[in-house]
Write a protein that holds these residues in place. Structure first.
Motif, PDB file in Angstrom:
ATOM      1  N   ASN A 180      22.366 -47.849  -3.634  1.00 29.33           N
ATOM      2  CA  ASN A 180      21.887 -47.531  -4.988  1.00 29.33           C
ATOM      3  C   ASN A 180      21.110 -46.343  -5.164  1.00 29.33           C
ATOM      4  N   THR A 181      19.975 -46.135  -4.001  1.00 26.84           N
ATOM      5  CA  THR A 181      19.148 -45.055  -3.989  1.00 26.84           C
ATOM      6  C   THR A 181      19.900 -43.875  -4.078  1.00 26.84           C
ATOM      7  N   ALA A 182      20.624 -43.649  -3.029  1.00 20.84           N
ATOM      8  CA  ALA A 182      21.783 -42.344  -3.011  1.00 20.84           C
ATOM      9  C   ALA A 182      22.452 -41.919  -4.344  1.00 20.84           C
ATOM     10  N   THR A 183      22.972 -43.118  -5.065  1.00 30.09           N
ATOM     11  CA  THR A 183      23.416 -43.035  -6.231  1.00 30.09           C
ATOM     12  C   THR A 183      22.604 -42.383  -7.438  1.00 30.09           C
ATOM     13  N   VAL A 184      21.487 -43.102  -7.499  1.00 30.50           N
ATOM     14  CA  VAL A 184      20.348 -42.591  -8.354  1.00 30.50           C
ATOM     15  C   VAL A 184      20.131 -41.431  -8.219  1.00 30.50           C
ATOM     16  N   ARG A 185      19.766 -41.056  -7.042  1.00 34.47           N
ATOM     17  CA  ARG A 185      19.224 -39.513  -6.656  1.00 34.47           C
ATOM     18  C   ARG A 185      20.205 -38.623  -6.956  1.00 34.47           C
ATOM     19  N   GLY A 194      13.682 -35.201 -10.851  1.00 29.42           N
ATOM     20  CA  GLY A 194      13.209 -36.075 -10.139  1.00 29.42           C
ATOM     21  C   GLY A 194      13.432 -37.670 -10.779  1.00 29.42           C
ATOM     22  N   ILE A 195      12.910 -38.786  -9.808  1.00 27.34           N
ATOM     23  CA  ILE A 195      13.055 -40.087 -10.331  1.00 27.34           C
ATOM     24  C   ILE A 195      11.914 -40.755  -9.832  1.00 27.34           C
ATOM     25  N   PRO A 196      11.276 -41.337 -10.643  1.00 29.81           N
ATOM     26  CA  PRO A 196      10.063 -42.305 -10.259  1.00 29.81           C
ATOM     27  C   PRO A 196      10.458 -43.222  -9.206  1.00 29.81           C
ATOM     28  N   SER A 198      10.046 -46.378  -9.034  1.00 28.19           N
ATOM     29  CA  SER A 198      10.414 -47.685  -9.599  1.00 28.19           C
ATOM     30  C   SER A 198      11.888 -47.613 -10.049  1.00 28.19           C
ATOM     31  N   PHE A 199      12.596 -46.606  -9.850  1.00 25.37           N
ATOM     32  CA  PHE A 199      14.084 -46.419 -10.098  1.00 25.37           C
ATOM     33  C   PHE A 199      14.655 -46.899  -9.070  1.00 25.37           C
ATOM     34  N   THR A 200      14.232 -46.711  -7.770  1.00 26.52           N
ATOM     35  CA  THR A 200      15.066 -47.151  -6.610  1.00 26.52           C
ATOM     36  C   THR A 200      14.425 -48.509  -6.000  1.00 26.52           C
ATOM     37  N   GLN A 201      13.192 -48.386  -5.945  1.00 18.14           N
ATOM     38  CA  GLN A 201      12.689 -49.851  -5.472  1.00 18.14           C
ATOM     39  C   GLN A 201      12.875 -50.955  -6.727  1.00 18.14           C
ATOM     40  N   VAL A 202      13.928 -51.475  -7.028  1.00 18.80           N
ATOM     41  CA  VAL A 202      14.099 -52.292  -7.786  1.00 18.80           C
ATOM     42  C   VAL A 202      13.695 -53.912  -7.414  1.00 18.80           C
ATOM     43  N   PHE A 203      13.945 -54.153  -6.235  1.00 19.34           N
ATOM     44  CA  PHE A 203      13.581 -55.450  -5.706  1.00 19.34           C
ATOM     45  C   PHE A 203      12.621 -55.439  -4.721  1.00 19.34           C
ATOM     46  N   PRO A 204      11.711 -56.313  -4.605  1.00 20.46           N
ATOM     47  CA  PRO A 204      10.671 -56.429  -3.535  1.00 20.46           C
ATOM     48  C   PRO A 204      11.402 -56.941  -2.297  1.00 20.46           C
TER      49      PRO A 204
END
Length: 242
Positions: A180-185, A194-196, A198-204
């Motif tokens: 997910n992180t690689a796709t969003v970036r 860039g992306i905040p 919060s866009f990649t740290q979706v779930f704790p």
């Protein structure tokens, strides 16, 4: 002053650096205080009229954001403003409620998709365990003839799938987060932004652990039906089925 990613890329500056900006009326030295999430290839700056005097002119105004007091109807406010402006005025008031409805619908669709994936996963486990049980029906008959109780058979069959499910769940959560992180970036890169975080740290981590346990629960639920059949079948029935 805040800037978007395109500004940083094109200027070579980073957050904390100082830049000189020509506002049209003066040369102003400003410090880049932050990076704004604004997917755009055009460099943009965000600051107050005190920081950038001369830029807040009618020609540069794009929109006014209005926050309403609690209890005020957004629709009524928009209608009143538009009546006051008139239909020929290039300025018109709008509300963000439509976008909120879109996200509500999108969230519902994602939830429905997640439910369908869970059901498909459970059916896949059911098919796998059923085939495994059929393949090992001779072993089950021998175990029952030697005195294995139905509860023990049920536990054994469930463990056939629970063990691999635990390993798969432990691997799937971090892999899904990394993907997910690689796709969003990658998507952000094509939008020049860039992306905040919060866009990649979706779930704790606690939520990821809960999702992993849910995957194990789906696997166990899918295995219960063939496991129950194996537990109820007598030794002669099991051997005859082979």
């Amino acid at each position: 002053m805040d800037v978007n990613t395109a500004f940083l890329d094109q200027s070579g500056l980073v957050v904390g650096d100082t830049a000189t900006v020509n506002t049209g009326t003066a040369q102003v030295a400003v410090r880049v205080a932050g990076e704004v999430f604004d997917p755009d290839s055009q460099a943009r700056m965000y600051g107050s009229t005190q920081t950038l005097p001369g830029v807040a002119s009618p020609a540069n105004v794009e929109e006014y954001d209005v926050a309403l007091r609690p209890g005020v109807s957004a629709d009524s406010y928009v209608q009143a403003v538009n009546r006051a402006l008139g239909s020929q005025n290039p300025w018109q008031a709008t509300t963000s409620q439509d976008s909120a409805k879109f996200y509500t619908i999108a969230s519902g669709l994602v939830s429905l998709l997640a439910l369908m994936v869970a059901v498909a996963a459970g059916l896949g486990v059911l098919n796998t365990v059923l085939m495994t049980t059929r393949d090992r029906v001779h072993d089950l008959g021998v175990f029952k003839a030697l005195g294995m109780r139905p509860g023990q058979v049920l536990t054994m069959v469930v463990c056939w799938i629970a063990g691999p499910a635990v390993v798969a769940a432990a691997v799937a959560a971090p892999v899904a987060v990394a993907l997910n992180t690689a796709t969003v970036r990658a998507m952000a890169g094509t939008a020049h932004t860039g992306i905040p975080a919060s866009f990649t740290q979706v779930f704790p981590p606690s939520r990821l652990a809960l999702l992993s346990l849910a995957a194990v629960a789906i696997a166990v639920a899918g295995a219960l039906l063939p496991a129950s059949w194996a537990a109820r079948a007598g030794p002669a029935v099991a051997l005859h089925t082979e």
